[in-house]
Motif scaffolding. Structure first.
Motif, PDB file in Angstrom:
ATOM      1  N   ARG A 126     -73.061  -3.551  36.450  1.00  0.00           N
ATOM      2  CA  ARG A 126     -72.624  -3.798  35.061  1.00  0.00           C
ATOM      3  C   ARG A 126     -71.884  -5.135  34.964  1.00  0.00           C
ATOM      4  NH1 ARG A 126     -67.982  -0.104  32.157  1.00  0.00           N
ATOM      5  NH2 ARG A 126     -67.688  -1.360  30.286  1.00  0.00           N
ATOM      6  N   ASP A 129     -74.257  -8.041  35.257  1.00  0.00           N
ATOM      7  CA  ASP A 129     -74.945  -8.164  33.969  1.00  0.00           C
ATOM      8  C   ASP A 129     -74.060  -8.931  32.983  1.00  0.00           C
ATOM      9  OD1 ASP A 129     -76.507  -7.778  31.679  1.00  0.00           O
ATOM     10  OD2 ASP A 129     -75.896  -5.680  31.433  1.00  0.00           O
ATOM     11  N   ALA A 130     -72.789  -8.544  32.897  1.00  0.00           N
ATOM     12  CA  ALA A 130     -71.854  -9.234  31.991  1.00  0.00           C
ATOM     13  C   ALA A 130     -71.712 -10.709  32.366  1.00  0.00           C
ATOM     14  CB  ALA A 130     -70.487  -8.548  32.011  1.00  0.00           C
ATOM     15  N   GLY A 132     -73.831 -12.574  33.549  1.00  0.00           N
ATOM     16  CA  GLY A 132     -75.073 -13.328  33.346  1.00  0.00           C
ATOM     17  C   GLY A 132     -75.901 -13.530  34.602  1.00  0.00           C
ATOM     18  N   ILE A 241     -63.423  -4.755  42.232  1.00  0.00           N
ATOM     19  CA  ILE A 241     -62.497  -5.721  41.631  1.00  0.00           C
ATOM     20  C   ILE A 241     -62.735  -7.096  42.253  1.00  0.00           C
ATOM     21  CG2 ILE A 241     -60.059  -6.363  41.311  1.00  0.00           C
ATOM     22  CD1 ILE A 241     -60.724  -3.846  39.739  1.00  0.00           C
ATOM     23  N   ILE A 245     -63.943 -10.545  40.291  1.00  0.00           N
ATOM     24  CA  ILE A 245     -63.217 -11.823  40.308  1.00  0.00           C
ATOM     25  C   ILE A 245     -64.148 -12.938  40.787  1.00  0.00           C
ATOM     26  CG2 ILE A 245     -61.342 -13.097  41.465  1.00  0.00           C
ATOM     27  CD1 ILE A 245     -59.821 -10.337  41.504  1.00  0.00           C
TER      28      ILE A 245
ATOM     29  N   ILE B 228     -62.295 -12.460  27.666  1.00  0.00           N
ATOM     30  CA  ILE B 228     -63.135 -12.942  28.767  1.00  0.00           C
ATOM     31  C   ILE B 228     -64.528 -13.144  28.184  1.00  0.00           C
ATOM     32  CG2 ILE B 228     -64.112 -12.414  31.043  1.00  0.00           C
ATOM     33  CD1 ILE B 228     -61.756 -10.474  31.479  1.00  0.00           C
ATOM     34  N   PRO B 229     -64.979 -14.393  28.026  1.00  0.00           N
ATOM     35  CA  PRO B 229     -66.312 -14.594  27.457  1.00  0.00           C
ATOM     36  C   PRO B 229     -67.381 -13.958  28.358  1.00  0.00           C
ATOM     37  CG  PRO B 229     -65.055 -16.645  27.490  1.00  0.00           C
ATOM     38  CD  PRO B 229     -64.297 -15.660  28.326  1.00  0.00           C
ATOM     39  N   ILE B 230     -68.309 -13.236  27.745  1.00  0.00           N
ATOM     40  CA  ILE B 230     -69.370 -12.549  28.489  1.00  0.00           C
ATOM     41  C   ILE B 230     -70.697 -13.273  28.242  1.00  0.00           C
ATOM     42  CG2 ILE B 230     -70.694 -10.384  28.607  1.00  0.00           C
ATOM     43  CD1 ILE B 230     -68.130  -8.858  28.249  1.00  0.00           C
ATOM     44  N   PRO B 231     -71.157 -14.040  29.230  1.00  0.00           N
ATOM     45  CA  PRO B 231     -72.399 -14.793  29.024  1.00  0.00           C
ATOM     46  C   PRO B 231     -73.646 -13.911  29.124  1.00  0.00           C
ATOM     47  CG  PRO B 231     -71.538 -15.198  31.223  1.00  0.00           C
ATOM     48  CD  PRO B 231     -70.544 -14.320  30.531  1.00  0.00           C
ATOM     49  N   GLY B 232     -73.514 -12.739  29.735  1.00  0.00           N
ATOM     50  CA  GLY B 232     -74.675 -11.878  29.963  1.00  0.00           C
ATOM     51  C   GLY B 232     -74.909 -10.876  28.853  1.00  0.00           C
ATOM     52  N   HIS B 233     -75.561  -9.754  29.207  1.00  0.00           N
ATOM     53  CA  HIS B 233     -76.011  -8.796  28.203  1.00  0.00           C
ATOM     54  C   HIS B 233     -75.184  -7.523  28.132  1.00  0.00           C
ATOM     55  CE1 HIS B 233     -79.439 -11.402  27.758  1.00  0.00           C
ATOM     56  NE2 HIS B 233     -79.623 -11.362  29.072  1.00  0.00           N
ATOM     57  N   ALA B 234     -74.351  -7.256  29.133  1.00  0.00           N
ATOM     58  CA  ALA B 234     -73.533  -6.037  29.065  1.00  0.00           C
ATOM     59  C   ALA B 234     -72.583  -6.164  27.879  1.00  0.00           C
ATOM     60  CB  ALA B 234     -72.747  -5.848  30.364  1.00  0.00           C
ATOM     61  N   GLU B 235     -72.337  -5.054  27.212  1.00  0.00           N
ATOM     62  CA  GLU B 235     -71.493  -5.097  26.008  1.00  0.00           C
ATOM     63  C   GLU B 235     -70.031  -5.367  26.324  1.00  0.00           C
ATOM     64  OE1 GLU B 235     -72.135  -1.492  23.818  1.00  0.00           O
ATOM     65  OE2 GLU B 235     -74.292  -1.888  23.807  1.00  0.00           O
ATOM     66  N   SER B 236     -69.608  -4.919  27.481  1.00  0.00           N
ATOM     67  CA  SER B 236     -68.191  -5.051  27.829  1.00  0.00           C
ATOM     68  C   SER B 236     -68.035  -4.952  29.327  1.00  0.00           C
ATOM     69  CB  SER B 236     -67.400  -3.930  27.160  1.00  0.00           C
ATOM     70  OG  SER B 236     -67.823  -2.684  27.682  1.00  0.00           O
ATOM     71  N   LEU B 237     -66.808  -5.174  29.787  1.00  0.00           N
ATOM     72  CA  LEU B 237     -66.479  -4.997  31.196  1.00  0.00           C
ATOM     73  C   LEU B 237     -65.697  -3.700  31.354  1.00  0.00           C
ATOM     74  CD1 LEU B 237     -65.265  -8.615  31.984  1.00  0.00           C
ATOM     75  CD2 LEU B 237     -67.187  -7.478  33.097  1.00  0.00           C
ATOM     76  N   ASN B 238     -65.809  -3.094  32.514  1.00  0.00           N
ATOM     77  CA  ASN B 238     -64.942  -1.976  32.873  1.00  0.00           C
ATOM     78  C   ASN B 238     -63.488  -2.471  32.776  1.00  0.00           C
ATOM     79  OD1 ASN B 238     -63.199  -1.043  35.251  1.00  0.00           O
ATOM     80  ND2 ASN B 238     -64.740   0.570  35.216  1.00  0.00           N
ATOM     81  N   ILE B 241     -61.931  -3.926  35.919  1.00  0.00           N
ATOM     82  CA  ILE B 241     -62.548  -5.202  36.304  1.00  0.00           C
ATOM     83  C   ILE B 241     -61.962  -6.319  35.430  1.00  0.00           C
ATOM     84  CG2 ILE B 241     -64.712  -6.520  36.443  1.00  0.00           C
ATOM     85  CD1 ILE B 241     -64.695  -4.259  38.469  1.00  0.00           C
ATOM     86  N   ILE B 245     -59.839  -9.634  36.750  1.00  0.00           N
ATOM     87  CA  ILE B 245     -60.197 -11.032  36.463  1.00  0.00           C
ATOM     88  C   ILE B 245     -59.013 -11.751  35.808  1.00  0.00           C
ATOM     89  CG2 ILE B 245     -61.695 -12.512  35.031  1.00  0.00           C
ATOM     90  CD1 ILE B 245     -63.891 -10.292  35.479  1.00  0.00           C
TER      91      ILE B 245
END
Lengths: 252, 252
Positions: A126, A129-130, A132, A241, A245, B228-238, B241, B245
């Motif tokens: 996951r 994926d986030a 990229g 984790i 990072i 945290i900018p998400i460049p990928g496709h997951a909607e969010s981060l755990n 996690i 970061i």
């Protein structure tokens, strides 16, 4: 539309068996639970093999799209299929995608070396994926990504990036043939602070086993071995984790 | 040394009760399992109230140090006390530290706003410890840190940093009285990319509930809200996690 009200129905028994890798491999299918995940699959163009719905879902647009594959089930059957306390009224059987090593690896690749915990594997996929990443390489000894616990933690990321099952050595060789750097994670004297690494378009990042870390034998094949300096008192970071990072360091 | 061979012994029953917050609060104690964690406690100067050991541990240096508090137990009792399949032969009752809000907050502080999952809370505390944070504020609705699942995930970090139970608003007010920035995490138009923030010696970082995120009412009290900018496709981060970061961004 067919209606199943007994948990002893053969199609329901088959769906239950799809929780095991053995039967998944044999049938080339795995099990999806809940409208959100099934919606993600359909959005990604996955051709569902079967769709089980409770009565209240019969007008959903997915049911219209997969009418020939749809079977209505009783609440009792839905509760039987559900892994969670409250069933979400929609389940599907989806094809396992091609997990063979592609001829070319472009973009960021996360390489999982014997990461055992299904929740960790799912969370790392996951996170990749986030961040990229193009895909995740599932090495020998790493939890099988279509294990129900991994599927739950991936939250649909299997529809966004490529999952590949291959020995670490093969994936490393392939990335190096493409002149791409491969970063290991091994705490030793030669390890370099991850913050000094400049991201490139294509690269590999190896995360190792939760307890033992990355197989030291791989370190001779990596471009560099990265370390996250720990200024505090904890002995180490949780593997997921640490992976998070490092992956977000590579986000341009 | 006293020897207990029955799981019905009152002292064993008391130890079992220490898994619940109610009894922990009443007695001011909690339960530790395994030589590693107990060693960490002793190293940090914790005065163990009781030490239960199986016969093979009787010559350990910790037993010598806490001889008056030591009780030998049968393997059957050890299996009864153990949360895991294989008991580690050593258990202790330790005092719950002072969790009141200190008069001054110096260094990095992680503020947990209604983080519900004990594993997440424990992992975040362990990560804060690794990142060199001074402490963690346990807000209303956040899992109690001496819950056995949190204790397992913290891996001894409760002995390295300060755990404080206080409403978010009180901790924010205190940090602001000290001219320290407090960063929220709320995805809205005013949120700023975390990578633009320059770390300071003292600061607060709020992590919100796994599903609902940070309470929006807190955003008016924060110095800035980070994303945290998400460049990928997951909607969010755990949540753990994302916390990892962000915390490691603040590592100088």
């Amino acid at each position: 539309m067919e209606y199943i009200e007994s948990v002893h129905n053969d199609q329901i028994k088959t769906a239950i068996k799809l929780q095991t890798k053995k039967y998944q491999t044999k049938s080339g299918s795995y099990f999806l639970e809940g409208p959100h995940l099934i919606e993600e699959a359909v959005k990604a163009g996955v051709a569902l093999k079967q769709l089980f719905i409770t009565e209240n879902h019969q007008d959903d647009h997915i049911v219209k799209q997969f009418y020939d594959q749809s079977i209505m089930i009783s609440d009792q059957v839905a509760n039987h299929l559900a892994a969670t306390e409250t069933n979400q009224g929609m389940f599907a059987i989806a094809p396992i995608p091609d997990v063979s090593l592609p001829a070319q690896l472009t973009g960021g690749w996360l390489l999982l070396d014997a990461v055992q915990d299904p929740g960790n594997v799912g969370t790392m996929i996951r996170t990749a994926d986030a961040a990229g990443f193009a895909g995740v390489i599932i090495g020998v000894g790493t939890a099988w990504p279509f294990n129900p616990k991994v599927v739950r933690a991936m939250q649909g990321s299997q529809f966004h990036l490529r999952l590949v099952q291959a020995p670490m050595a093969d994936a490393i060789k392939q990335l190096q043939a493409e002149q791409a750097p491969v970063y290991g994670t091994l705490v030793n004297d030669a390890a370099v602070d991850y913050r000094t690494i400049q991201p490139t378009a294509t690269f590999g990042l190896i995360i190792g086993n939760e307890g033992a870390g990355m197989d030291p034998a791989l370190s001779s094949q990596t471009t560099a071995n990265l370390v996250i300096p720990i200024p505090g008192h904890a002995e180490s970071l949780n593997a997921a984790i640490a992976a998070g990072i490092l992956m977000f360091h590579f986000v341009a």
